[in-house]
Design an enzyme around this catalytic site. Sequence first.
Site, PDB file in Angstrom:
ATOM      1  N   ARG A   1       6.099   9.504   8.906  1.00 35.49           N
ATOM      2  CA  ARG A   1       5.577  10.861   8.713  1.00 35.49           C
ATOM      3  C   ARG A   1       4.163  10.943   8.152  1.00 35.49           C
ATOM      4  O   ARG A   1       3.667  12.040   7.906  1.00 35.49           O
ATOM      5  CB  ARG A   1       6.514  11.720   7.853  1.00 35.49           C
ATOM      6  CG  ARG A   1       7.885  11.872   8.450  1.00 35.49           C
ATOM      7  CD  ARG A   1       8.695  12.988   7.910  1.00 35.49           C
ATOM      8  NE  ARG A   1       8.751  13.072   6.459  1.00 35.49           N
ATOM      9  CZ  ARG A   1       9.201  14.140   5.815  1.00 35.49           C
ATOM     10  NH1 ARG A   1       9.629  15.186   6.482  1.00 35.49           N
ATOM     11  NH2 ARG A   1       9.235  14.172   4.513  1.00 35.49           N
ATOM     12  N   ASP A   2       3.477   9.829   7.927  1.00 37.98           N
ATOM     13  CA  ASP A   2       2.088   9.897   7.462  1.00 37.98           C
ATOM     14  C   ASP A   2       1.307   8.675   7.930  1.00 37.98           C
ATOM     15  O   ASP A   2       0.608   8.030   7.163  1.00 37.98           O
ATOM     16  CB  ASP A   2       2.021  10.016   5.943  1.00 37.98           C
ATOM     17  CG  ASP A   2       0.685  10.565   5.445  1.00 37.98           C
ATOM     18  OD1 ASP A   2      -0.032  11.192   6.250  1.00 37.98           O
ATOM     19  OD2 ASP A   2       0.370  10.366   4.266  1.00 37.98           O
ATOM     20  N   LEU A   3       1.426   8.377   9.219  1.00 36.97           N
ATOM     21  CA  LEU A   3       0.764   7.216   9.799  1.00 36.97           C
ATOM     22  C   LEU A   3      -0.687   7.567  10.115  1.00 36.97           C
ATOM     23  O   LEU A   3      -0.952   8.456  10.915  1.00 36.97           O
ATOM     24  CB  LEU A   3       1.506   6.790  11.069  1.00 36.97           C
ATOM     25  CG  LEU A   3       1.243   5.400  11.589  1.00 36.97           C
ATOM     26  CD1 LEU A   3       1.598   4.354  10.552  1.00 36.97           C
ATOM     27  CD2 LEU A   3       2.036   5.161  12.847  1.00 36.97           C
TER      28      LEU A   3
ATOM     29  N   ASN B   1      -3.464   4.216   5.838  1.00 39.57           N
ATOM     30  CA  ASN B   1      -2.157   3.630   5.531  1.00 39.57           C
ATOM     31  C   ASN B   1      -1.896   2.346   6.317  1.00 39.57           C
ATOM     32  O   ASN B   1      -0.770   1.850   6.324  1.00 39.57           O
ATOM     33  CB  ASN B   1      -1.036   4.644   5.778  1.00 39.57           C
ATOM     34  CG  ASN B   1      -1.051   5.758   4.749  1.00 39.57           C
ATOM     35  OD1 ASN B   1      -1.603   5.596   3.672  1.00 39.57           O
ATOM     36  ND2 ASN B   1      -0.471   6.882   5.081  1.00 39.57           N
TER      37      ASN B   1
END
Length: 109
Positions: A51-53, A57
Amino acid sequence: MAQGTLAQHLFGYREMWVSPLTWKQRVTIVLDVARGVEYLHSLAQQSFIHRDLKPSNGLLGDDMRAKVSDFGLVKNAPDGKHSIQTRLAGTFGYLALEYAGKHNFIHMN
């Protein structure tokens, strides 16, 4: 990790005094991240959705191999489910259109 984040190498390489990533390095990094996401979605005992690629990251080791990081927004997928409905989360601009759309479904194959 030793070489910092993918974002630093894509957007801040001049400040780091390093050369831009070669196409070969970029392809290797993309494949590393894809394998990490495949593991989270399909190969781990429990399926996860990151959900936060985004580039910040993706961490790079000494050998410039990528690892997926920052699991603060990870969501567990129920066993046997190929799609789930979830609250919108992640960094705007890095959300998949089908995820950020009207129904907020994430499809996993």
